[in-house]
Design an enzyme around this catalytic site. Structure first.
Site, PDB file in Angstrom:
ATOM      1  N   CYS A 148     -28.006  42.391  84.827  1.00  0.00           N
ATOM      2  CA  CYS A 148     -29.053  43.409  84.794  1.00  0.00           C
ATOM      3  C   CYS A 148     -28.473  44.539  85.615  1.00  0.00           C
ATOM      4  CB  CYS A 148     -30.077  42.681  85.458  1.00  0.00           C
ATOM      5  SG  CYS A 148     -31.089  41.498  85.043  1.00  0.00           S
ATOM      6  N   ASN A 151     -22.776  42.046  51.365  1.00  0.00           N
ATOM      7  CA  ASN A 151     -22.244  42.942  52.439  1.00  0.00           C
ATOM      8  C   ASN A 151     -23.022  44.364  52.441  1.00  0.00           C
ATOM      9  OD1 ASN A 151     -20.903  44.436  54.366  1.00  0.00           O
ATOM     10  ND2 ASN A 151     -18.945  44.036  53.702  1.00  0.00           N
ATOM     11  N   CYS A 159     -31.291  48.229  67.227  1.00  0.00           N
ATOM     12  CA  CYS A 159     -30.601  48.120  68.607  1.00  0.00           C
ATOM     13  C   CYS A 159     -29.603  49.125  69.140  1.00  0.00           C
ATOM     14  CB  CYS A 159     -30.086  46.649  68.715  1.00  0.00           C
ATOM     15  SG  CYS A 159     -28.864  46.270  67.471  1.00  0.00           S
TER      16      CYS A 159
END
Length: 466
Positions: free
Chosen positions: A76, A342, A393
């Site tokens: 963290c 891919n 992300c």
């Protein structure tokens, strides 16, 4: 040398940012708005790294870290900052990245997607080290910016049932035949099962197997073993092969997976994310939908419950096979198709070969979906999916791909927002919505962009001449 600084902002490594004498200072442990004394620990030509000595004026957003290992453990970085402030920093980072990388501003900012801030991490990779000076075996995350393993006795971002295993795992490894040849334990939690994957570099003895079985019986876990690469992972007990699964209750789905398969770390946020993505896509019963980088079908199967057909494409055949099995098990076999390819090497001919899609969902890894974005940009207006939802992300690759889709591909960036998938860390998960524009609007936007580029070039030339 001790300096007094006013902290201006925070980066995604949770370092306060200040300026002094034309240099940027990154200050470990400082928060925006704080006045602090610092000690410089590293000097570079254009920046310095410092650490807080004393907080003279604390931020109203500063909170006491829950974890006693915070500051040493690298798991963290933001426990000293209130959760809402953490999310605000991530939202600002997302917007800044859209602008700096892609010269884009979302027309609307979506409200952040929140979930539990503690006990949320249903996947983890724990390192194992034998350190006699610290009492023997250590099991935990690495220390911050170090290869050393933190001396952890508890972890508040792991579910309590896993946090309680940290000390027993130390004792168990110490009782094995070669504890220094067991470098890692991976944790994967399903809705009902805890799986631990032991990486071992030497063959296990009969005594080792007995120790593992005794630990499993006492703590209610299942062991999987890995002697070499990912393809060697297997359950210690054969009957445990299909025990791991998560659920998407809103869609009546149970998703089995193996501990080596990619799944989202935060199950609660994943459920909320799938729900939001489908609401944003607004799939109609007659729609044909593509799910690129589909994995286990985390989005594909829910999409199949709403549209005419959902087509999932993924680079791993093992994942598409499991997605196909899950679809068949839920009676969605006739409304789904899966292909292994891919997606980092696709082109517009491949995309056209799939046929027309009304909607598209893209959920790539950190590398993003540049080849897909470029293929989309070459489609004619009538060939494009009308709406695309992109789950990311990595703000940098999202902004890069968004720039291709908007500046070259005839799409508008309608909305974007953050998903707090990883509380107390600097990881930024986000979601963005793109809509296809008609041909006239596209041509007008491209002409305006060219005109702005010419004006900027002329301004720079005039400035250089002056």
């Amino acid at each position: 040398m001790v300096d007094v600084l006013n902290i201006e902002s925070l980066d995604l490594e949770a370092r306060g940012i200040a300026h002094r004498d034309g240099k940027v200072l990154f200050v470990e442990g400082a928060l925006p708005g704080e006045r602090v004394t610092v000690q410089t620990v590293r000097r570079k030509p254009s920046y310095e790294i410092a650490k807080v000595e004393e907080v003279l004026r604390p931020s109203s957003q500063r909170v006491a870290p829950r974890c006693p290992h915070f500051g040493v453990c690298g798991g963290c970085a933001m426990q000293h900052l209130a959760p809402a402030a953490q999310v605000a920093i991530k939202q600002r980072a997302l917007e800044d990245t859209f602008w700096h990388v892609g010269k884009l501003k979302p027309a609307r900012i979506l409200p952040p997607l929140y979930g539990p801030t503690w006990g949320y991490r249903y996947r983890a990779r724990l390192s194992v080290r034998v350190v006699p000076k610290k009492g023997g075996v250590l099991v935990g995350f690495h220390e911050r910016k170090s290869s050393y393993v933190a001396d952890m006795r508890e972890c508040h971002v792991l579910p309590p049932a896993v946090s309680r295993l940290l000390l027993p795992l130390r004792a168990m490894i110490a009782a094995m035949s070669a504890p220094d040849r067991m470098p890692q334990i991976e944790v994967a939690l399903g809705d009902e099962t805890i799986v631990l994957v032991l990486r071992h570099l030497l063959p296990l003895t009969d005594g080792d197997i007995a120790v593992l079985r005794a630990f499993a019986a006492e703590h209610g876990v299942q062991w999987w073993l890995q002697s070499k690469g990912p393809d060697t992972v297997h359950p210690l007990e054969r009957e445990h092969a299909d025990a791991l699964a998560y659920t998407l209750p809103e869609f009546g789905l149970r998703m089995p997976y193996r501990p080596t398969d990619f799944t989202q770390v935060n199950h609660a946020i994943n459920r909320a994310m799938v729900s939001r993505a489908l609401k944003l896509l607004d799939v109609q019963p007659q729609d044909r939908v593509a799910d690129l980088f589909c994995g286990l079908g985390n989005f594909t199967l829910p999409l199949a419950t709403q549209g005419r057909e959902a087509v999932g494409v993924e680079g791993s055949k093992a994942l598409t096979d499991r997605a196909h099995e899950a679809a068949a098990r839920h009676g969605l076999g006739e409304r789904t198709r899966f292909a292994t390819l891919n997606l980092f090497e696709v082109d517009v001919q491949w995309l056209r070969g799939l046929g027309y899609f009304d909607r598209m969902l893209i959920d790539p890894p950190r590398e993003g979906a540049q080849a897909v974005a470029q293929a989309l940009s070459l489609l004619a207006p009538g060939e494009r999916p009308r709406r695309i939802v992109y789950v990311s992300c990595s703000p940098g690759t999202l902004a890069r791909d968004a720039a291709i889709m908007v500046h070259e591909g005839g799409y508008a960036l309608r909305s974007a927002g953050v998903i707090n998938m990883f509380p107390h860390t600097g990881h930024v998960e986000s979601i963005a919505v793109f809509e296809s524009l008609d041909e006239a609007t596209v041509l007008q936007a491209q002409a305006q962009a060219r005109q702005k580029a010419r004006e900027e070039a002329e301004r720079l030339a005039e400035a250089a001449a002056a």
